[in-house]
Write a protein that holds these residues in place. Structure first.
Motif, mmCIF file in Angstrom:
data_model
loop_
_atom_site.group_PDB
_atom_site.id
_atom_site.type_symbol
_atom_site.label_atom_id
_atom_site.label_comp_id
_atom_site.label_asym_id
_atom_site.label_seq_id
_atom_site.Cartn_x
_atom_site.Cartn_y
_atom_site.Cartn_z
ATOM 1 N N ALA A 1 0.953 -1.813 -0.124
ATOM 2 C CA ALA A 1 0.050 0.357 -0.008
ATOM 3 C C ALA A 1 1.011 1.204 0.423
ATOM 4 N N ALA A 2 0.203 2.197 -0.706
ATOM 5 C CA ALA A 2 0.478 3.967 -1.207
ATOM 6 C C ALA A 2 0.718 4.070 0.606
ATOM 7 N N GLN A 3 1.560 5.113 1.416
ATOM 8 C CA GLN A 3 1.813 5.869 2.382
ATOM 9 C C GLN A 3 0.571 6.368 2.360
ATOM 10 N N THR A 4 0.235 7.446 1.270
ATOM 11 C CA THR A 4 -1.305 8.015 1.628
ATOM 12 C C THR A 4 -2.327 6.793 1.133
ATOM 13 N N GLN A 5 -2.809 6.063 0.831
ATOM 14 C CA GLN A 5 -3.669 4.873 0.525
ATOM 15 C C GLN A 5 -4.601 4.815 1.981
ATOM 16 N N LYS A 6 -5.810 5.778 1.576
ATOM 17 C CA LYS A 6 -6.095 5.733 3.459
ATOM 18 C C LYS A 6 -7.160 4.385 3.282
ATOM 19 N N ASP A 7 -7.849 3.665 1.765
ATOM 20 C CA ASP A 7 -8.133 2.088 2.363
ATOM 21 C C ASP A 7 -7.685 1.108 3.242
ATOM 22 N N ILE A 8 -6.284 1.896 3.548
ATOM 23 C CA ILE A 8 -5.036 0.606 3.887
ATOM 24 C C ILE A 8 -5.619 1.346 6.153
ATOM 25 N N VAL A 9 -5.822 3.030 5.527
ATOM 26 C CA VAL A 9 -5.915 2.991 7.593
ATOM 27 C C VAL A 9 -6.798 2.335 8.018
ATOM 28 N N ILE A 10 -8.212 2.186 7.147
ATOM 29 C CA ILE A 10 -9.490 1.474 7.655
ATOM 30 C C ILE A 10 -9.664 -0.177 8.015
ATOM 31 N N SER A 11 -8.572 -0.699 6.821
ATOM 32 C CA SER A 11 -8.221 -1.872 7.184
ATOM 33 C C SER A 11 -6.772 -1.890 8.557
ATOM 34 N N LEU A 12 -6.358 -0.661 8.782
ATOM 35 C CA LEU A 12 -5.684 -0.889 10.015
ATOM 36 C C LEU A 12 -6.578 -1.293 11.113
ATOM 37 N N HIS A 13 -7.753 -0.391 11.250
ATOM 38 C CA HIS A 13 -8.783 -0.295 12.403
ATOM 39 C C HIS A 13 -9.458 -1.203 12.025
ATOM 40 N N ARG A 14 -9.671 -2.121 11.652
ATOM 41 C CA ARG A 14 -10.775 -3.017 11.131
ATOM 42 C C ARG A 14 -9.646 -4.108 12.257
ATOM 43 N N PHE A 15 -8.311 -4.325 11.440
ATOM 44 C CA PHE A 15 -7.570 -4.808 12.279
ATOM 45 C C PHE A 15 -7.332 -5.357 13.680
ATOM 46 N N LEU A 16 -7.485 -3.862 14.462
ATOM 47 C CA LEU A 16 -7.596 -3.330 15.425
ATOM 48 C C LEU A 16 -7.912 -4.690 16.664
ATOM 49 N N LEU A 17 -9.363 -4.258 16.078
ATOM 50 C CA LEU A 17 -11.063 -5.252 16.325
ATOM 51 C C LEU A 17 -10.707 -6.757 16.688
ATOM 52 N N ASP A 18 -9.614 -7.370 15.135
ATOM 53 C CA ASP A 18 -9.168 -9.011 15.646
ATOM 54 C C ASP A 18 -9.290 -9.458 16.723
ATOM 55 N N LEU B 1 -1.301 -2.539 15.436
ATOM 56 C CA LEU B 1 -0.808 -1.933 15.407
ATOM 57 C C LEU B 1 0.884 -0.959 15.978
ATOM 58 N N HIS B 2 1.456 -1.920 15.290
ATOM 59 C CA HIS B 2 2.881 -2.021 14.708
ATOM 60 C C HIS B 2 2.966 -1.225 13.521
ATOM 61 N N ASN B 3 2.110 -1.100 12.775
ATOM 62 C CA ASN B 3 1.908 -0.638 10.921
ATOM 63 C C ASN B 3 1.235 0.495 11.405
ATOM 64 N N LEU B 4 0.283 1.104 12.337
ATOM 65 C CA LEU B 4 -0.920 2.114 12.087
ATOM 66 C C LEU B 4 0.605 3.246 11.634
ATOM 67 N N PRO B 5 1.020 3.186 12.398
ATOM 68 C CA PRO B 5 1.563 4.755 12.458
ATOM 69 C C PRO B 5 2.222 5.230 11.501
ATOM 70 N N ARG B 6 2.168 3.809 10.145
ATOM 71 C CA ARG B 6 3.573 4.430 9.040
ATOM 72 C C ARG B 6 2.516 4.836 7.965
ATOM 73 N N PHE B 7 1.263 4.675 8.309
ATOM 74 C CA PHE B 7 -0.378 5.204 7.890
ATOM 75 C C PHE B 7 -1.055 6.467 7.602
ATOM 76 N N VAL B 8 -0.514 6.758 8.968
ATOM 77 C CA VAL B 8 -1.039 7.580 9.455
ATOM 78 C C VAL B 8 -0.546 9.479 10.021
ATOM 79 N N ASP B 9 -0.610 10.038 9.529
ATOM 80 C CA ASP B 9 -1.146 11.351 10.106
ATOM 81 C C ASP B 9 0.217 11.404 11.751
ATOM 82 N N VAL B 10 0.670 12.529 12.398
ATOM 83 C CA VAL B 10 1.064 12.727 14.161
ATOM 84 C C VAL B 10 0.077 13.615 13.891
ATOM 85 N N GLY B 11 -1.128 13.079 15.595
ATOM 86 C CA GLY B 11 -2.160 14.173 15.037
ATOM 87 C C GLY B 11 -3.479 13.684 14.910
#
Length: 532
Positions: free
Chosen positions: A21-38, A48-58
């Protein structure tokens, strides 16, 4: 595939998505949020380890969702959430602080402890909001949560912040002892020894209405105060007379650590009997620290008091203070053994007896020799007490005790010589050859008074018919001194049995002596023992 029933498939999907996934691709963030509930903890950790790679600080949304993971049942997930928050939130981010702070009220102590660690990672030192939450956690019911609060405060707190000091002092006033202990730990780890504000706050706490709070202050003062700071010592010493026994005990322990020996010794006159005994017992550690002589003098002085419990405690302390030689303790006790007050002498005697019972052979001998020196005392009662004490320590027949008494058979003081005879009667076994030899040897002494007392000793101590004594005396009848011969025959007249061939022969030989007094003594002896 991200919702596939097989966890291994879902984990593989997460890894692939994160790698392509590209760093700016929003779909990956949504997927990672879903994986937080796995349901799989390993997948949640990976998300949790990968989420900071695709989300802006703050990013508030991601911060909120990661914050929820602080309540996860799996420890590794909670730790991963703490790490992720540290990357997602700027320092002092209010949303992040709010998300973390709500977890401080969670039922699980593990969650509360995790939240404390997270808060320390997202705030700058001195943040007041964080300070308040962390200080509140110092009083948490769970010990590990309290410890985590201390560690977090070490990272985030400014020690010049009076709010932190006030909070810690408040914890020292908590009714639960374990929580007060945490406060003590926080105090020592957050503030430097000698901190004036800290010391002033603790001194003020000595006026608290609750005894446990005053005890906390007394426990903390030695840790925070410079040793022998005059105003601290004075306030602590005053607490030795506190109305509460626990406070008095804590004050004694504090004085032991911060006061000079003389100040601690001064507490022997303060407080009730139990407190003074506690002060007395605390002196052993002070003595070991290099103030032995001043402590020894103070402890020995306690033997002269009227309170029996204080005397017994002093004996215990003196016993503990006895070093390899024990000389100074023995000397101090023997000085009291000659006290004008008989009661003090008795106490000193009991202490010497106790000392001899716990010591090795060398120490016992030192005690006996020191007591034996009192055989020369002018006061007859002191001599008698010394004799009884030696007898208790050594028992009958002890060669050292016998030797001490025998040496005084030729003392210049006639009262000491007569006392030596009394001592030998009690210390020596009947027919002891060492005693007989010691007495008989005095028959040749240059002084008539010594010879006369030796005869008295033989009569008092040696049983009639003792062959060794008779043979030893007969050997002295060849002396050049007429007085020695006369004295020997005088002794034989009491010891020899009628018909003793050896004595009769010796007496006949003396009938040829040129000295008229010797011949008269020989004749008198023959009349006493010869058969008709």
């Amino acid at each position: 595939l991200s919702v596939h029933q097989d966890a291994e498939v879902r984990f593989l999907v997460l890894q692939v998505l994160c790698s392509i996934a590209a760093q700016t691709q929003k779909d990956i963030v949504i997927s990672l949020h879903r994986f937080l509930l796995d349901e799989c903890a390993e997948i949640r950790c990976a998300a949790l380890h990968n989420l900071p790679r695709f989300v802006d600080v703050g990013n508030d949304s991601s911060i909120s969702k990661v914050g929820a993971c602080l309540e996860d049942s799996d420890m590794k997930v909670r730790e991963a959430a703490v790490d992720a928050l540290g990357h997602l939130a700027e320092k002092d981010d209010e949303v992040a602080i709010s998300v973390v702070s709500v977890r401080f009220a969670h039922d699980s102590p593990d969650v509360r402890r995790t939240a404390l660690s997270a808060l320390a990672g997202i705030t700058k030192p001195g943040n007041r909001s964080a300070r308040a939450s962390l200080c509140d956690a110092l009083a948490d019911e769970d010990a590990e949560v309290r410890d985590a609060a201390v560690e977090a405060l070490k990272v985030t707190a400014h020690t010049d912040d009076t709010g932190i000091l006030n909070s810690v002092i408040k914890v020292l006033q908590h009714p639960v002892a374990a929580i007060r202990t945490t406060g003590l730990r926080a105090l020592t780890q957050l503030f430097d020894p000698g901190d004036d504000n800290c010391i002033d706050a603790l001194l003020s706490l000595l006026q608290h209405g609750e005894a446990f709070a005053r005890c906390s202050a007394l426990e903390a003062l030695p840790l925070m105060s410079v040793k022998a700071a005059a105003h601290v010592v004075a306030r602590t010493k005053a607490s030795v007379q506190d109305s509460n026994a626990s406070v008095r005990s804590a004050a004694v322990a504090a004085m032991q650590r911060i006061a000079e020996p003389a100040e601690l010794i001064g507490c022997l006159d303060a407080g009730d009997l139990a407190t003074r005994i506690e002060v007395l017992k605390s002196l052993t550690s002070v003595a070991a620290a290099g103030a032995r002589q001043i402590v020894l003098s103070a402890v020995a002085k306690c033997l002269e008091g009227e309170e029996e419990d204080m005397q017994l405690a002093a004996m215990d302390v003196l016993t503990e203070m006895t070093n390899e030689t024990g000389d100074d303790v023995i000397v101090a006790l023997c000085e009291r053994f000659t006290h004008s007050d008989v009661r003090v002498r008795n106490v000193a005697g009991d202490a010497l007896l106790r000392l001899s019972k716990q010591g090795d052979k060398g120490l016992v001998l030192k005690v006996m020799c020191s007591i034996g020196a009192l055989f020369d005392a002018a006061d007859e009662s002191i001599k008698q007490m010394a004799l009884q004490l030696v007898l208790k320590i050594s028992g009958k027949g002890n060669r050292y005790a016998v030797a001490m008494a025998s040496q005084r058979l030729e003392h210049q003081d006639p009262f000491v010589r007569r006392f030596a005879v009394q001592a030998l009667e009690q210390l020596a076994d009947v027919g002891d050859r060492r005693v007989i030899a010691a007495i008989v040897s005095r028959l040749s002494h240059a002084e008539e008074a010594v010879r006369r007392d030796a005869i008295y000793a033989l009569i008092q101590i040696v049983p009639p018919g003792n062959a060794y004594a008779i043979s030893s005396i007969c050997a002295h009848l060849v002396s050049r001194s007429p007085e020695v011969r006369k004295g020997g025959m005088h002794a034989l007249s009491f010891l020899a049995e009628r018909g003793d061939v050896q004595v009769i022969a010796a007496a006949r030989n003396q009938l040829k002596h040129p000295d008229w007094n010797v011949r008269c003594a020989a004749l008198h002896l023959l009349v006493q023992i010869a058969n008709a």
